[in-house]
Design an enzyme around this catalytic site. Structure first.
Site, PDB file in Angstrom:
ATOM      1  N   THR A 195       1.072  -1.270   0.141  1.00  0.00           N
ATOM      2  CA  THR A 195      -0.060   0.198  -0.058  1.00  0.00           C
ATOM      3  C   THR A 195       0.877   1.213   0.170  1.00  0.00           C
ATOM      4  OG1 THR A 195      -1.857  -1.013   1.158  1.00  0.00           O
ATOM      5  CG2 THR A 195      -1.865   1.296   1.256  1.00  0.00           C
ATOM      6  N   ARG A 223     -14.747  -6.421   0.917  1.00  0.00           N
ATOM      7  CA  ARG A 223     -14.168  -6.022   2.164  1.00  0.00           C
ATOM      8  C   ARG A 223     -13.490  -4.781   1.872  1.00  0.00           C
ATOM      9  NH1 ARG A 223      -8.386  -4.768   3.245  1.00  0.00           N
ATOM     10  NH2 ARG A 223      -8.017  -5.462   5.316  1.00  0.00           N
ATOM     11  N   VAL A 224     -13.110  -4.008   2.576  1.00  0.00           N
ATOM     12  CA  VAL A 224     -12.723  -2.728   2.842  1.00  0.00           C
ATOM     13  C   VAL A 224     -11.705  -2.737   4.029  1.00  0.00           C
ATOM     14  CG1 VAL A 224     -12.797  -0.168   2.708  1.00  0.00           C
ATOM     15  CG2 VAL A 224     -14.563  -1.591   1.445  1.00  0.00           C
ATOM     16  N   GLY A 225     -10.481  -2.101   3.803  1.00  0.00           N
ATOM     17  CA  GLY A 225      -9.600  -1.957   4.916  1.00  0.00           C
ATOM     18  C   GLY A 225      -9.456  -0.588   5.504  1.00  0.00           C
ATOM     19  N   ASP A 226      -8.443  -0.431   6.114  1.00  0.00           N
ATOM     20  CA  ASP A 226      -8.227   0.946   6.659  1.00  0.00           C
ATOM     21  C   ASP A 226      -7.663   1.969   5.664  1.00  0.00           C
ATOM     22  OD1 ASP A 226      -5.710  -0.248   6.074  1.00  0.00           O
ATOM     23  OD2 ASP A 226      -4.666   1.204   7.042  1.00  0.00           O
ATOM     24  N   THR A 246       0.027   1.319   6.834  1.00  0.00           N
ATOM     25  CA  THR A 246       0.128   0.103   5.776  1.00  0.00           C
ATOM     26  C   THR A 246       0.093  -1.146   6.711  1.00  0.00           C
ATOM     27  OG1 THR A 246       1.262  -1.052   4.190  1.00  0.00           O
ATOM     28  CG2 THR A 246       2.572   0.210   5.444  1.00  0.00           C
ATOM     29  N   GLY A 247      -0.498  -2.227   6.235  1.00  0.00           N
ATOM     30  CA  GLY A 247      -0.511  -3.479   6.710  1.00  0.00           C
ATOM     31  C   GLY A 247      -1.831  -3.755   7.309  1.00  0.00           C
ATOM     32  N   MET A 248      -2.139  -4.845   8.136  1.00  0.00           N
ATOM     33  CA  MET A 248      -3.354  -5.193   8.373  1.00  0.00           C
ATOM     34  C   MET A 248      -4.478  -4.455   8.784  1.00  0.00           C
ATOM     35  SD  MET A 248      -5.160  -7.894   8.847  1.00  0.00           S
ATOM     36  CE  MET A 248      -4.192  -9.583   8.950  1.00  0.00           C
ATOM     37  N   GLY A 249      -5.251  -4.070   7.523  1.00  0.00           N
ATOM     38  CA  GLY A 249      -6.116  -2.953   7.955  1.00  0.00           C
ATOM     39  C   GLY A 249      -7.127  -3.130   9.033  1.00  0.00           C
TER      40      GLY A 249
HETATM   41  C1  SD4 Z   1      -5.486  -3.016   3.863  1.00  0.00           C
HETATM   42  N1  SD4 Z   1      -3.757  -1.625   4.809  1.00  0.00           N
HETATM   43  O1  SD4 Z   1      -6.317  -2.884   2.960  1.00  0.00           O
HETATM   44  C2  SD4 Z   1      -4.244  -2.195   3.568  1.00  0.00           C
HETATM   45  C3  SD4 Z   1      -3.444  -3.309   3.212  1.00  0.00           C
HETATM   46  C4  SD4 Z   1      -1.890  -2.879   3.114  1.00  0.00           C
HETATM   47  O2  SD4 Z   1       0.174  -3.371   2.061  1.00  0.00           O
HETATM   48  O3  SD4 Z   1      -1.382  -1.896   3.534  1.00  0.00           O
HETATM   49  N2  SD4 Z   1      -1.270  -3.764   2.355  1.00  0.00           N
HETATM   50  O4  SD4 Z   1      -5.861  -3.770   4.980  1.00  0.00           O
END
Ligand code: SD4
Length: 337
Positions: A195, A223-226, A246-249
């Site tokens: 991201t 699904r929608v993340g952060d 960035t990461g686990m939303g």
């Molecule tokens: C999400 N934060 O959709 C994003 C994923 C992400 O590198 O950062 N990927 O959860």
């Protein structure tokens, strides 16, 4: 800036700092007031234009940095900067060439925020490459903040965006391979985090930010993340600074990480310390953090930057004064490296 505007700004910043300190329940008043004084002093200095982004996307900060140097606004610079990655077919988690959901659809999320505190976001958009620019259109040309799915896509066509197939042959083949096991764990390999979130300060000292992504590969449909959620994936306060994740939303959403970082900076914390605290809010919940990565980057009004993540391996880019640098982030857990 004229004197009245400056005094007003200082007063607001001062109020914010005082409020932040009491919200945080800090009891070391003397130290706080010293920190606050230095925060005041720094707030008066305008840094050289600067752009930072998540991961090693040097082309993106190069683009944004050059635009800033030529006098572009922070908002123009960040949207153009991340477009480099949205258009990069090799990047499998942003724009064209991204990994699809488990039904084979590439759906993109993005948001932007400007120095005035306005924001725009698009969620789960198909067939549009430059979703950060689309989020900006939502901010500037609609009465709304968020458009999702088909509505966002139709709005894009009305605004002159081109329809494009985002699923490349490579990603389609990889998805078909994945279908053989459909093995989805809510777990991200460090290498998968692509991201792009970008923050910039322009020649006027104004701050803007953007975040753009395809989210987690093989996510559930819808699904929608952060990343497109203001306050979680991105937050800017032009009086204070900005942060992006960035990461686990899912875990960023639960702790409203980017807003938290900006509020901590308002209370006088450095960008680095604020990123560390936001990661601690996640890791202290229990050992589940061992299975996912989250990283934050932040910048304050005086151009100081910080970054922190859970697991070793995250880096950020910083462009300032013609120098485009990759900076290795500090991290919480050394066991999983
Ligand atoms: C999400 N934060 O959709 C994003 C994923 C992400 O590198 O950062 N990927 O959860």
């Amino acid at each position: 800036m004229n004197r009245r505007k400056f005094i007003n700004r200082s007063a607001v910043a001062g109020a914010g700092i005082a409020t932040g300190a009491s919200i945080l329940g800090c009891d070391d008043n003397d130290k706080n007031s010293k920190d606050n004084n230095s925060a005041f002093a720094k707030a008066q200095q305008k840094p050289a234009p600067i752009a930072i982004c998540t991961w090693g996307f040097s082309g993106a900060t190069q683009k944004a940095g050059e635009l800033l140097t030529k006098g572009s606004s922070a908002l123009d610079a960040v949207v153009a900067g991340v477009a480099v990655e949205e258009e990069n077919i090799e990047n499998t988690t942003v724009g064209i060439g991204a990994t699809p959901d488990r039904e084979g659809n590439v759906t993109l999320d993005a948001c932007v925020m400007n120095p005035e505190g306005d924001c725009g976001a698009v969620l789960a958009v198909e067939n549009i490459v430059n979703v950060a620019a689309l989020a900006r259109k939502v901010m500037e040309d609609t009465p709304h903040v968020i458009l999702a799915g088909k509505g966002a896509e139709e709005f894009a066509y009305q605004q002159g965006f081109k329809k494009e197939n985002l699923l490349t042959e490579e990603r389609k083949n990889a998805w078909q391979e994945w279908l053989k096991t459909s093995d989805y764990k809510p777990k991200i390999n460090i290498e998968n985090h692509d991201t792009i979130g970008m923050l910039a300060i322009d020649k006027d000292g104004d701050i803007a930010g953007v975040c753009t992504t395809s989210g987690l590969g093989y996510k559930m449909k819808g699904r929608v993340g952060d990343s497109p959620i203001i306050g979680s994936g991105l937050f800017i306060d032009n009086e204070v600074g900005g942060a992006v994740a960035t990461g686990m939303g899912e875990e960023v959403l639960k702790t409203v990480g980017s807003f938290l970082i900006v509020e901590l900076m308002r209370g006088g914390m450095s960008p680095q310390k604020a990123c560390e605290e936001a990661i601690t809010r996640i890791t202290k919940k229990g050992p589940r953090y061992k299975d996912f990565q989250i990283a934050y980057i932040a910048i304050n009004k005086s151009g100081e930057v910080g970054s922190h993540c859970i697991h070793k391996g995250f880096t950020m880019m910083k462009y300032q004064n013609g120098e485009n640098k990759n900076i290795t982030s500090s991290y919480y857990n050394s066991d999983k490296s």
